[in-house]
Motif scaffolding. Structure first.
Motif, short mmCIF file in Angstrom:
data_model
loop_
_atom_site.label_atom_id
_atom_site.label_comp_id
_atom_site.label_asym_id
_atom_site.label_seq_id
_atom_site.Cartn_x
_atom_site.Cartn_y
_atom_site.Cartn_z
N TYR A 191 -9.03 -4.92 -7.77
CA TYR A 191 -8.00 -5.51 -8.87
C TYR A 191 -8.79 -5.86 -9.95
CZ TYR A 191 -4.49 -6.09 -5.03
OH TYR A 191 -3.48 -5.87 -3.96
N SER A 198 4.82 -10.70 -12.17
CA SER A 198 4.60 -10.19 -10.74
C SER A 198 4.57 -11.15 -9.66
CB SER A 198 3.50 -8.84 -10.54
OG SER A 198 3.90 -7.95 -11.48
N LYS A 241 -3.32 -3.35 -8.67
CA LYS A 241 -4.31 -2.27 -9.00
C LYS A 241 -4.49 -1.90 -10.46
CE LYS A 241 -5.79 -0.43 -4.67
NZ LYS A 241 -5.87 1.03 -3.83
N LYS A 242 -3.07 -2.06 -10.95
CA LYS A 242 -2.90 -1.41 -12.41
C LYS A 242 -2.82 -2.82 -13.34
CE LYS A 242 -0.23 2.02 -10.16
NZ LYS A 242 1.20 2.55 -10.01
N THR A 271 5.54 -5.96 -1.49
CA THR A 271 5.41 -5.29 -2.75
C THR A 271 4.23 -4.35 -2.97
OG1 THR A 271 6.18 -7.57 -3.76
CG2 THR A 271 4.99 -6.11 -4.92
N ILE A 272 3.07 -4.75 -2.27
CA ILE A 272 1.92 -3.77 -2.42
C ILE A 272 2.14 -2.42 -1.67
CG2 ILE A 272 0.37 -5.55 -3.30
CD1 ILE A 272 -0.92 -5.32 -0.57
N SER A 273 2.91 -2.72 -0.60
CA SER A 273 3.29 -1.16 0.31
C SER A 273 4.10 -0.45 -0.33
CB SER A 273 3.92 -1.79 1.76
OG SER A 273 5.26 -1.96 1.32
N ARG A 274 4.94 -0.73 -1.31
CA ARG A 274 5.74 0.12 -2.11
C ARG A 274 5.04 0.68 -3.40
NH1 ARG A 274 9.71 -3.24 -4.16
NH2 ARG A 274 9.10 -4.98 -2.67
N ASN A 275 4.06 -0.01 -3.98
CA ASN A 275 3.47 0.42 -5.24
C ASN A 275 2.38 -0.54 -5.43
OD1 ASN A 275 4.85 -1.70 -6.32
ND2 ASN A 275 5.76 -0.34 -7.60
N ASN A 276 1.24 -0.20 -5.20
CA ASN A 276 0.12 -1.53 -5.20
C ASN A 276 -0.08 -1.61 -6.56
OD1 ASN A 276 -2.11 -3.26 -5.13
ND2 ASN A 276 -3.18 -2.24 -3.55
N LEU A 277 1.13 -2.49 -7.44
CA LEU A 277 0.90 -2.57 -8.72
C LEU A 277 -0.40 -3.25 -9.38
CD1 LEU A 277 2.12 -5.66 -9.63
CD2 LEU A 277 4.27 -4.42 -8.38
#
Length: 161
Positions: free
Chosen positions: A23, A108, A97-98, A89-95
């Motif tokens: 991250y 978030s 990392k962004k 949340t991170i399983s859908r889109n590990n936001l």
């Protein structure tokens, strides 16, 4: 407005994800900022030892014990609620990392907290803001008792020691 239990869960989540080396905010010393008695304060709602939150207790024979808590332990439904919300949340889109912007991180984290629905969760932690400091640096206290207090979460900051 949030409960001290919600702030404890959120502080755990923040501190836990700061340990994720992939991250952008890895290793930073980020703190939640609250408004209390017309002053802005930051500190720790939970203390951490690696990935575990901990608290000291006096046992039945008068010894001091360090008790560790994590979402995987039976003693921590509070952390399990927010950790499950984070995992979903991170399983859908590990936001995470962004995210490299404090505004996006704050937003978030609040979405995860609100999704976790932990208003009435029992907390094994004392209802304190530990190592409490004002943003202006005019006051420093070992703790502030926030029991039965509605907490206004204001921001997130990076503390440089």
């Amino acid at each position: 407005m949030y409960t001290v239990q919600q702030m404890q869960a959120l502080d755990y989540l923040l501190k836990r994800i700061l340990l994720e080396s992939n991250y952008p905010f890895y290793g930073k010393n980020l703190k939640l900022v609250i408004s209390y008695n017309n002053k802005l304060w930051y500190g720790d709602f939970v203390q951490m030892d690696g990935v575990f939150a901990y608290q000291y207790f006096i046992d039945d024979i008068g010894d001091i014990e360090k008790v560790r808590f994590s979402p995987n332990y039976d003693n921590s439904a509070l952390f399990k609620s927010i950790w499950d919300s984070y995992q979903e949340t991170i399983s859908r889109n590990n936001l995470f990392k962004k995210i490299n912007d404090p505004t996006m991180l704050f937003n978030s984290l609040l979405r995860i907290l609100n999704y976790a629905d932990i208003n009435d969760e029992f907390s094994p932690f004392y209802p304190y803001l530990l190592n409490a400091k004002t943003l202006k640096g005019s006051l420093e206290l070992p703790l502030i008792n926030l029991e039965d207090t509605d907490i206004e979460l204001v921001s997130i900051i990076e503390v440089i020691d």
